[in-house]
Design a protein around this motif. Structure first.
Motif, PDB file in Angstrom:
ATOM      1  N   MET A   1      -2.589  -9.703   8.187  1.00  0.00           N
ATOM      2  CA  MET A   1      -3.449 -10.287   8.634  1.00  0.00           C
ATOM      3  C   MET A   1      -3.025 -11.448   9.877  1.00  0.00           C
ATOM      4  SD  MET A   1      -6.989 -11.568   8.796  1.00  0.00           S
ATOM      5  CE  MET A   1      -7.594 -12.957   8.945  1.00  0.00           C
ATOM      6  N   LEU A   2      -1.527 -12.501   9.079  1.00  0.00           N
ATOM      7  CA  LEU A   2      -1.113 -13.352   9.832  1.00  0.00           C
ATOM      8  C   LEU A   2       0.200 -12.428  11.477  1.00  0.00           C
ATOM      9  CD1 LEU A   2      -0.604 -16.485   9.851  1.00  0.00           C
ATOM     10  CD2 LEU A   2       1.582 -16.037   8.115  1.00  0.00           C
ATOM     11  N   ASN A   3      -0.101 -11.964  11.010  1.00  0.00           N
ATOM     12  CA  ASN A   3       0.670 -10.833  11.946  1.00  0.00           C
ATOM     13  C   ASN A   3      -0.422 -11.070  13.035  1.00  0.00           C
ATOM     14  OD1 ASN A   3       2.996 -11.428  10.589  1.00  0.00           O
ATOM     15  ND2 ASN A   3       2.978  -8.956  10.550  1.00  0.00           N
ATOM     16  N   ASP A   4      -1.397 -10.817  12.651  1.00  0.00           N
ATOM     17  CA  ASP A   4      -2.237  -9.973  13.873  1.00  0.00           C
ATOM     18  C   ASP A   4      -2.902 -11.265  14.640  1.00  0.00           C
ATOM     19  OD1 ASP A   4      -2.685  -7.827  13.529  1.00  0.00           O
ATOM     20  OD2 ASP A   4      -3.824  -7.517  11.863  1.00  0.00           O
ATOM     21  N   LEU A   5      -2.569 -12.684  14.115  1.00  0.00           N
ATOM     22  CA  LEU A   5      -3.165 -13.930  14.798  1.00  0.00           C
ATOM     23  C   LEU A   5      -2.672 -14.517  15.469  1.00  0.00           C
ATOM     24  CD1 LEU A   5      -4.697 -15.344  11.314  1.00  0.00           C
ATOM     25  CD2 LEU A   5      -6.089 -14.332  13.297  1.00  0.00           C
ATOM     26  N   LEU A   6      -0.991 -13.847  15.310  1.00  0.00           N
ATOM     27  CA  LEU A   6       0.119 -14.395  15.642  1.00  0.00           C
ATOM     28  C   LEU A   6       0.531 -13.699  17.413  1.00  0.00           C
ATOM     29  CD1 LEU A   6       2.261 -15.914  13.504  1.00  0.00           C
ATOM     30  CD2 LEU A   6       0.697 -17.324  14.394  1.00  0.00           C
ATOM     31  N   GLU A   7       0.291 -12.507  17.572  1.00  0.00           N
ATOM     32  CA  GLU A   7       0.665 -11.413  18.306  1.00  0.00           C
ATOM     33  C   GLU A   7       0.423 -11.922  19.863  1.00  0.00           C
ATOM     34  OE1 GLU A   7      -0.440  -7.261  19.442  1.00  0.00           O
ATOM     35  OE2 GLU A   7      -0.190  -7.551  17.484  1.00  0.00           O
ATOM     36  N   LEU A   8      -1.090 -12.878  19.704  1.00  0.00           N
ATOM     37  CA  LEU A   8      -1.515 -13.171  20.841  1.00  0.00           C
ATOM     38  C   LEU A   8      -0.826 -14.017  21.521  1.00  0.00           C
ATOM     39  CD1 LEU A   8      -3.101 -12.885  23.922  1.00  0.00           C
ATOM     40  CD2 LEU A   8      -4.536 -14.247  22.173  1.00  0.00           C
ATOM     41  N   PRO A   9      -1.323 -15.428  20.327  1.00  0.00           N
ATOM     42  CA  PRO A   9       0.506 -16.215  21.234  1.00  0.00           C
ATOM     43  C   PRO A   9       2.129 -15.887  21.438  1.00  0.00           C
ATOM     44  CG  PRO A   9      -0.796 -16.849  18.927  1.00  0.00           C
ATOM     45  CD  PRO A   9      -1.142 -15.817  19.199  1.00  0.00           C
ATOM     46  N   GLN A  10       2.411 -15.518  20.672  1.00  0.00           N
ATOM     47  CA  GLN A  10       4.148 -14.830  20.812  1.00  0.00           C
ATOM     48  C   GLN A  10       3.783 -13.992  22.135  1.00  0.00           C
ATOM     49  OE1 GLN A  10       5.793 -11.697  18.367  1.00  0.00           O
ATOM     50  NE2 GLN A  10       7.330 -13.234  18.438  1.00  0.00           N
ATOM     51  N   ARG A  11       2.794 -13.196  22.657  1.00  0.00           N
ATOM     52  CA  ARG A  11       2.796 -12.121  23.916  1.00  0.00           C
ATOM     53  C   ARG A  11       2.185 -13.532  24.976  1.00  0.00           C
ATOM     54  NH1 ARG A  11      -1.614  -8.478  24.073  1.00  0.00           N
ATOM     55  NH2 ARG A  11      -2.142 -10.001  22.718  1.00  0.00           N
ATOM     56  N   ALA A  29      -7.537 -18.312  23.720  1.00  0.00           N
ATOM     57  CA  ALA A  29      -7.622 -17.261  23.033  1.00  0.00           C
ATOM     58  C   ALA A  29      -6.479 -17.631  21.870  1.00  0.00           C
ATOM     59  CB  ALA A  29      -7.440 -15.920  23.354  1.00  0.00           C
ATOM     60  N   ALA A  30      -5.010 -17.440  22.639  1.00  0.00           N
ATOM     61  CA  ALA A  30      -4.219 -18.204  21.227  1.00  0.00           C
ATOM     62  C   ALA A  30      -3.748 -19.125  20.517  1.00  0.00           C
ATOM     63  CB  ALA A  30      -2.426 -17.876  22.806  1.00  0.00           C
ATOM     64  N   ILE A  31      -4.621 -20.176  21.664  1.00  0.00           N
ATOM     65  CA  ILE A  31      -4.652 -21.235  20.578  1.00  0.00           C
ATOM     66  C   ILE A  31      -5.814 -21.190  19.943  1.00  0.00           C
ATOM     67  CG2 ILE A  31      -5.195 -23.803  20.885  1.00  0.00           C
ATOM     68  CD1 ILE A  31      -4.540 -24.050  23.810  1.00  0.00           C
ATOM     69  N   ARG A  32      -6.926 -20.244  19.882  1.00  0.00           N
ATOM     70  CA  ARG A  32      -7.878 -20.314  18.184  1.00  0.00           C
ATOM     71  C   ARG A  32      -6.767 -19.424  17.508  1.00  0.00           C
ATOM     72  NH1 ARG A  32     -11.982 -19.678  23.135  1.00  0.00           N
ATOM     73  NH2 ARG A  32     -11.424 -17.745  22.653  1.00  0.00           N
ATOM     74  N   CYS A  33      -6.506 -18.230  18.046  1.00  0.00           N
ATOM     75  CA  CYS A  33      -5.498 -17.324  17.228  1.00  0.00           C
ATOM     76  C   CYS A  33      -4.511 -18.411  16.367  1.00  0.00           C
ATOM     77  CB  CYS A  33      -4.429 -15.798  17.249  1.00  0.00           C
ATOM     78  SG  CYS A  33      -5.962 -15.140  18.225  1.00  0.00           S
ATOM     79  N   LEU A  34      -3.318 -19.244  16.754  1.00  0.00           N
ATOM     80  CA  LEU A  34      -2.603 -20.354  16.779  1.00  0.00           C
ATOM     81  C   LEU A  34      -3.281 -20.912  15.101  1.00  0.00           C
ATOM     82  CD1 LEU A  34       0.111 -20.486  16.512  1.00  0.00           C
ATOM     83  CD2 LEU A  34      -0.358 -22.934  18.033  1.00  0.00           C
ATOM     84  N   ASP A  35      -4.273 -21.762  15.097  1.00  0.00           N
ATOM     85  CA  ASP A  35      -5.545 -22.419  15.059  1.00  0.00           C
ATOM     86  C   ASP A  35      -5.797 -21.974  13.396  1.00  0.00           C
ATOM     87  OD1 ASP A  35      -5.432 -24.743  16.105  1.00  0.00           O
ATOM     88  OD2 ASP A  35      -7.169 -24.440  17.202  1.00  0.00           O
ATOM     89  N   GLN A  36      -6.406 -20.421  13.431  1.00  0.00           N
ATOM     90  CA  GLN A  36      -6.694 -19.536  12.356  1.00  0.00           C
ATOM     91  C   GLN A  36      -5.202 -19.055  11.937  1.00  0.00           C
ATOM     92  OE1 GLN A  36      -8.817 -16.452  14.712  1.00  0.00           O
ATOM     93  NE2 GLN A  36     -10.559 -17.248  13.838  1.00  0.00           N
ATOM     94  N   ALA A  37      -4.878 -18.885  12.381  1.00  0.00           N
ATOM     95  CA  ALA A  37      -3.563 -18.730  11.459  1.00  0.00           C
ATOM     96  C   ALA A  37      -2.845 -20.237  10.582  1.00  0.00           C
ATOM     97  CB  ALA A  37      -2.139 -18.040  12.505  1.00  0.00           C
ATOM     98  N   GLN A  38      -2.857 -21.273  11.262  1.00  0.00           N
ATOM     99  CA  GLN A  38      -2.832 -22.397  10.662  1.00  0.00           C
ATOM    100  C   GLN A  38      -3.050 -23.328   9.627  1.00  0.00           C
ATOM    101  OE1 GLN A  38      -2.359 -26.135  13.224  1.00  0.00           O
ATOM    102  NE2 GLN A  38      -2.008 -26.966  11.755  1.00  0.00           N
ATOM    103  N   ASN A  39      -4.437 -22.386   9.124  1.00  0.00           N
ATOM    104  CA  ASN A  39      -5.444 -22.356   9.250  1.00  0.00           C
ATOM    105  C   ASN A  39      -5.236 -22.030   7.222  1.00  0.00           C
ATOM    106  OD1 ASN A  39      -7.033 -25.097   9.807  1.00  0.00           O
ATOM    107  ND2 ASN A  39      -8.739 -23.726  10.891  1.00  0.00           N
TER     108      ASN A  39
END
Length: 92
Positions: A1-11, A29-39
């Motif tokens: 799950m965490l990897n799925d959230l971080l894939e877009l910011p990394q790309r 979208a990348a910022i939203r994914c990063l926020d979700q991963a952080q939470n």
């Protein structure tokens, strides 16, 4: 799950490193994914400090600037380390 959230910011950051400016929608979208991963990390009792380089790079992109190459490399590396750690946690 965490990897799925971080894939877009990394790309998105990796593209910025080679000089390709991502679209505003991809940046948000990348910022939203990063926020979700952080939470997610914080709710699991983990530190999210390793996500700070990625946040700095994404905010720079949000403001219309391409982050310095070294900033991008650091951010992508930090995200990769968090993703590797996430894989090892998920396997156990």
């Amino acid at each position: 799950m965490l990897n799925d959230l971080l894939e877009l910011p990394q790309r998105v950051i990796a593209f910025a490193r080679i000089g390709l400016r991502p679209s505003p929608a991809d940046i948000e979208a990348a910022i939203r994914c990063l926020d979700q991963a952080q939470n997610s990390m914080r709710s699991a009792g983990q530190s999210a400090v390793a996500l700070h380089p990625a946040r700095a790079a994404l905010v720079s992109l949000r403001w219309g600037h391409l982050p310095h190459r070294d900033v991008c490399i650091s951010a992508v590396s930090s995200l990769g380390a968090v993703m590797a750690l996430g894989e090892s946690v998920e396997e156990t």
